[in-house]
Design an enzyme around this catalytic site. Structure first.
Site, mmCIF file in Angstrom:
data_model
loop_
_atom_site.group_PDB
_atom_site.id
_atom_site.type_symbol
_atom_site.label_atom_id
_atom_site.label_comp_id
_atom_site.label_asym_id
_atom_site.label_seq_id
_atom_site.Cartn_x
_atom_site.Cartn_y
_atom_site.Cartn_z
ATOM 1 N N HIS A 15 1.721 -8.359 6.065
ATOM 2 C CA HIS A 15 1.431 -9.345 4.662
ATOM 3 C C HIS A 15 1.315 -10.753 5.524
ATOM 4 O O HIS A 15 0.612 -11.392 5.124
ATOM 5 C CB HIS A 15 2.482 -9.357 3.724
ATOM 6 C CG HIS A 15 2.616 -8.113 2.721
ATOM 7 N ND1 HIS A 15 3.473 -7.680 2.158
ATOM 8 C CD2 HIS A 15 1.392 -7.410 2.336
ATOM 9 C CE1 HIS A 15 3.008 -6.557 1.344
ATOM 10 N NE2 HIS A 15 1.811 -6.701 1.519
ATOM 11 N N GLU B 214 11.870 0.347 -7.645
ATOM 12 C CA GLU B 214 12.072 -0.432 -6.213
ATOM 13 C C GLU B 214 13.360 -1.300 -6.188
ATOM 14 O O GLU B 214 13.527 -2.331 -5.797
ATOM 15 C CB GLU B 214 11.052 -1.446 -6.154
ATOM 16 C CG GLU B 214 10.969 -1.749 -4.401
ATOM 17 C CD GLU B 214 9.654 -2.438 -3.987
ATOM 18 O OE1 GLU B 214 8.603 -2.136 -4.327
ATOM 19 O OE2 GLU B 214 9.850 -3.115 -2.858
ATOM 20 N N HIS C 40 4.435 -3.327 6.648
ATOM 21 C CA HIS C 40 3.866 -4.477 5.609
ATOM 22 C C HIS C 40 4.583 -5.693 5.793
ATOM 23 O O HIS C 40 3.691 -6.840 5.398
ATOM 24 C CB HIS C 40 3.941 -4.036 4.154
ATOM 25 C CG HIS C 40 3.013 -3.083 3.940
ATOM 26 N ND1 HIS C 40 2.920 -1.769 4.374
ATOM 27 C CD2 HIS C 40 2.035 -3.020 2.690
ATOM 28 C CE1 HIS C 40 1.758 -1.051 3.756
ATOM 29 N NE2 HIS C 40 1.346 -1.851 2.754
ATOM 30 N N ASN D 153 7.172 0.019 2.391
ATOM 31 C CA ASN D 153 6.575 -1.238 3.165
ATOM 32 C C ASN D 153 6.699 -1.387 4.573
ATOM 33 O O ASN D 153 6.437 -2.168 5.207
ATOM 34 C CB ASN D 153 7.460 -2.314 2.746
ATOM 35 C CG ASN D 153 7.143 -2.696 1.053
ATOM 36 O OD1 ASN D 153 6.150 -2.719 0.747
ATOM 37 N ND2 ASN D 153 8.493 -2.994 0.441
ATOM 38 N N LYS E 23 2.701 0.313 -10.201
ATOM 39 C CA LYS E 23 2.771 -1.045 -10.020
ATOM 40 C C LYS E 23 1.288 -1.701 -10.392
ATOM 41 O O LYS E 23 0.281 -1.399 -9.769
ATOM 42 C CB LYS E 23 2.988 -1.361 -8.407
ATOM 43 C CG LYS E 23 4.446 -1.423 -8.111
ATOM 44 C CD LYS E 23 4.629 -2.026 -6.792
ATOM 45 C CE LYS E 23 6.122 -1.863 -6.377
ATOM 46 N NZ LYS E 23 6.157 -2.611 -4.941
ATOM 47 N N HIS F 41 -6.789 -5.452 4.013
ATOM 48 C CA HIS F 41 -5.013 -5.027 4.081
ATOM 49 C C HIS F 41 -4.895 -3.896 4.860
ATOM 50 O O HIS F 41 -4.007 -3.845 5.618
ATOM 51 C CB HIS F 41 -4.628 -4.698 2.536
ATOM 52 C CG HIS F 41 -3.382 -4.265 2.234
ATOM 53 N ND1 HIS F 41 -2.346 -4.919 2.483
ATOM 54 C CD2 HIS F 41 -2.917 -2.938 2.063
ATOM 55 C CE1 HIS F 41 -1.433 -4.304 2.205
ATOM 56 N NE2 HIS F 41 -1.483 -3.278 1.861
ATOM 57 N N ARG G 130 12.423 2.782 -2.349
ATOM 58 C CA ARG G 130 10.769 2.771 -2.597
ATOM 59 C C ARG G 130 10.467 1.533 -1.349
ATOM 60 O O ARG G 130 9.151 1.536 -1.188
ATOM 61 C CB ARG G 130 10.323 2.175 -3.884
ATOM 62 C CG ARG G 130 9.128 2.114 -4.074
ATOM 63 C CD ARG G 130 8.815 1.882 -5.812
ATOM 64 N NE ARG G 130 7.231 1.699 -5.717
ATOM 65 C CZ ARG G 130 6.617 2.067 -6.874
ATOM 66 N NH1 ARG G 130 6.984 2.580 -8.010
ATOM 67 N NH2 ARG G 130 5.349 1.799 -7.042
ATOM 68 N N ARG H 162 0.934 -4.807 -26.362
ATOM 69 C CA ARG H 162 2.457 -4.279 -25.877
ATOM 70 C C ARG H 162 2.011 -2.910 -25.022
ATOM 71 O O ARG H 162 3.201 -2.209 -25.004
ATOM 72 C CB ARG H 162 3.576 -4.463 -26.826
ATOM 73 C CG ARG H 162 3.711 -5.754 -27.426
ATOM 74 C CD ARG H 162 5.030 -5.760 -28.265
ATOM 75 N NE ARG H 162 5.299 -6.896 -28.849
ATOM 76 C CZ ARG H 162 4.496 -7.748 -29.762
ATOM 77 N NH1 ARG H 162 3.685 -6.766 -30.668
ATOM 78 N NH2 ARG H 162 4.626 -8.773 -30.387
ATOM 79 N N LYS I 223 4.152 9.757 -1.883
ATOM 80 C CA LYS I 223 4.369 8.421 -2.585
ATOM 81 C C LYS I 223 4.959 9.022 -3.896
ATOM 82 O O LYS I 223 5.798 8.157 -4.530
ATOM 83 C CB LYS I 223 3.191 7.867 -2.864
ATOM 84 C CG LYS I 223 3.172 6.418 -3.914
ATOM 85 C CD LYS I 223 2.428 5.355 -3.645
ATOM 86 C CE LYS I 223 3.065 4.107 -4.379
ATOM 87 N NZ LYS I 223 1.985 3.101 -4.290
ATOM 88 N N GLU J 34 -2.896 3.466 5.557
ATOM 89 C CA GLU J 34 -1.810 3.985 4.625
ATOM 90 C C GLU J 34 -1.458 5.277 4.551
ATOM 91 O O GLU J 34 -0.195 5.826 4.370
ATOM 92 C CB GLU J 34 -2.042 3.458 3.206
ATOM 93 C CG GLU J 34 -2.567 1.931 2.970
ATOM 94 C CD GLU J 34 -1.262 1.044 2.916
ATOM 95 O OE1 GLU J 34 -0.149 1.445 3.138
ATOM 96 O OE2 GLU J 34 -1.753 -0.148 2.507
#
Ligand SMILES: NC(=O)c1ccc[n+]([C@@H]2O[C@H](COP(=O)([O-])OP(=O)(O)OC[C@H]3O[C@@H](n4cnc5c(N)ncnc54)[C@H](O)[C@@H]3O)[C@@H](O)[C@H]2O)c1
Ligand SMILES: [Zn+2]
Length: 379
Positions: free
Chosen positions: A262, A247, A258, A255, A154, A277, A251, A132, A237, A196
């Site tokens: 994506h 998010e 993106h 993107n 993330k 990417h 946040r 956990r 960031k 980035e």
């Protein structure tokens, strides 16, 4: 003259991510293996550490790290996984979780991820769910992971339905970005990570974008400017993550580039031989600014300036730059509609009024996107 190389040892720079009860430091500098081992030992004196890394990074850097950790009195186990996006899978998650349990990693111990974003996301997620929640430390080894994925908490894996669909927010206890790792990174991967970096300038820091335009050669030479670029990116960031950890709001600005990017990654089926990417993000950044101009939000010189810098550093800027890409407007729109950031069929874009003035634009009409993309594909 001494025969041994003189290490370029400057004090590392620190960026603090302040989150109630879960704050941590990011350290950025060169030759930080012993430094990282010392900080890891301070978090868990005489405890156990499980290093999770990929085959490529293991062959280059794991031995030195393990020696430094042992020197600090830690008990070290190492789990080496195949390199590449394929490792963000249920199978590898199971493998890592079981390896952590086998290695008797308890809640107070530490999982240490040594690698790029793939290892960080996978091992961070394993750390989030084993017992956990076990603490973890990120030692990012790609530019992309040093400026982006290692910061913010993330973690996750991919499912057959899409990327990053299974995961958890789990903040690291420490991040150490050692730019010496970047010396072994391929120029292509370095360049991709740089997309980035400039993204942060384009989002809300025009002065940083201008600095990148002036200093990119020194950044690519991996000298002091590289440390500055990484520290500035982490700062940017961290600021966003501190405002909106989960998010629910801005946040999403991260993107920028993106939504388009994506879609292209999906359309090449994540074939990194054709598109990695950061390259998808570079094309996405160019398109986000062109689309902003198309919608009358910014002047035409804005996209031109963004495209000029991307081209200068050797990044792709056009859909046509993707090798053997033959998708239609409908294919691209369809791929964008599958993005997890799409809510009830309405497209959300990050658009810009200027360099450094991006904003979340909700409810963009899909017909506008179609018109824009038709023009782009015909150009
Ligand atoms: N969690 C987040 O917030 C977040 C943000 C952005 C991206 N990501 C994820 O990050 C992943 C991409 O990360 P990445 O670009 O670092 O990819 P990666 O981890 O696959 O690394 C790219 C390649 O470089 C190799 N490599 C890594 N470090 C090296 C080094 N120092 N020397 C030589 N080779 C090295 C790896 O073995 C791999 O083949 C994606 O899965 C993406 O979803 C996550
Ligand atoms: Zn990205």
């Amino acid at each position: 003259m001494p025969n041994t190389p003189i290490l370029d040892v400057k004090p590392p720079q620190k960026v603090r991510v302040d989150l109630a009860g879960r704050g941590y430091d990011i350290w950025i500098g060169r030759h930080l293996t012993a430094f990282a081992a010392g900080h890891i030992a301070a978090l868990n004196p005489n405890g156990r550490v499980a290093v999770i890394t990929d085959e490529t990074v293991a062959s280059l850097h794991a031995k030195t790290l393990n020696a430094a950790l042992l020197e600090h009195g830690l008990t070290v186990s190492t789990c080496i996984l195949p390199s590449g996006e394929g490792s963000k899978s249920y199978a590898m998650l199971k493998h890592v979780c079981e390896a952590l349990i086998e290695a008797k990693i308890e809640r107070g111990d530490l999982v240490v991820t040594l690698g790029g974003g793939v290892m960080g996301d996978l091992a961070g997620f394993a750390a989030a769910i084993v017992r956990r929640g076990v603490r973890f430390v990120q030692l990012p080894t790609t530019l992309l992971s040093q400026v982006d994925s290692s910061v913010g908490g993330k973690t996750g894996i991919n499912s057959p339905q899409g990327k990053n669909l299974i995961g958890a927010f789990h903040q690291p206890s420490l991040v150490v970005a050692d730019i010496a790792y970047l010396d072994t990174l391929s120029p292509r991967e370095f360049r991709a990570g740089y997309a980035e970096v400039i993204k942060y300038g384009l989002i809300n820091d025009a002065a940083f974008f201008a600095w990148c335009e002036a200093q990119w050669r020194d950044v690519f030479a991996k000298g002091a400017a590289c440390t500055t670029a990484i520290a500035q990116s982490c700062l940017a960031k961290a600021a966003v993550v501190m405002r909106d950890e989960f998010e629910t709001g801005d946040r999403a600005l991260l993107n920028l580039g993106h939504t388009f990017g994506h879609a292209f990654e999906r359309l090449v089926r994540y074939d990194t031989a054709r598109l990695v990417h950061g390259e998808a993000v570079a094309i996405g950044l160019a398109l986000a600014f062109q689309f902003s101009h198309f919608l009358g939000l910014c002047t035409p010189d804005m996209p031109l300036r963004v495209i000029a810098h991307l081209k200068t550093v050797g990044l792709p800027t056009r859909i046509q730059d993707i090798p053997n890409f033959s998708a239609s407007v409908e294919d691209i729109v369809e791929a964008m509609l599958q993005d997890k950031k799409v809510q009830r069929g309405v497209l959300t874009f990050i658009l810009a009024q200027d360099i450094g003035q991006s904003f979340v634009a909700k409810g963009i009409e899909i017909d506008k996107v179609r018109q824009f993309l038709s023009g782009v594909l015909e150009a």
